[in-house]
Write a protein that holds these residues in place. Structure first.
Motif: not given
Length: 99
Positions: A83-88
């Motif tokens: 999984e990735f965060r909003k910031n990429g």
DNA sequence: ACTTTGACCGGTC
DNA sequence: TGACCGGCCAAAG
């Protein structure tokens, strides 16, 4: 040119990274006993395709940032469940490979 | 031999 | 995390 043995050592470690997990360049460097050569690891990986099929998409930098100029990497990881965060950035806390 | 260049790293704030 | 910074080291020019 980069020494063959160095390339082999790096790729053999990359090969060990399990699915759904990521490793950092520095981590790889440490595993081959060259903790200060993280930049070289990146160099080798940039040409990894040339040496064979390796899961080089499971390697990111210490912040969890994916390689510049390689959009596909993120998709490949997401397919494995990373999984990735909003910031990429990859959520290293949960997905970094503990060797 | 010297300088620049990288898919980089660990402190510190 | 993120920004800033000094450090690292093989390779290429």
């Amino acid at each position: 040119m980069i020494k063959e043995d160095l390339i082999y050592e790096i790729l053999s470690v990359v090969e060990e990274i399990p699915e759904g997990r990521v490793a950092s360049y520095g981590q790889i460097a440490r595993l081959i006993g060259r903790d200060k050569n993280s930049r070289l690891v990146g160099k080798v990986l940039s040409m990894a395709e040339y040496y064979g099929r390796y899961p080089c998409h499971r390697v990111v930098n210490h912040a969890g940032r994916t390689a510049p100029g390689w959009r596909e990497q993120r998709l490949l990881l997401e397919d494995e469940g990373v999984e990735f965060r909003k910031n990429g950035c990859v959520d290293m806390k949960r997905f970094q490979w503990n060797a």
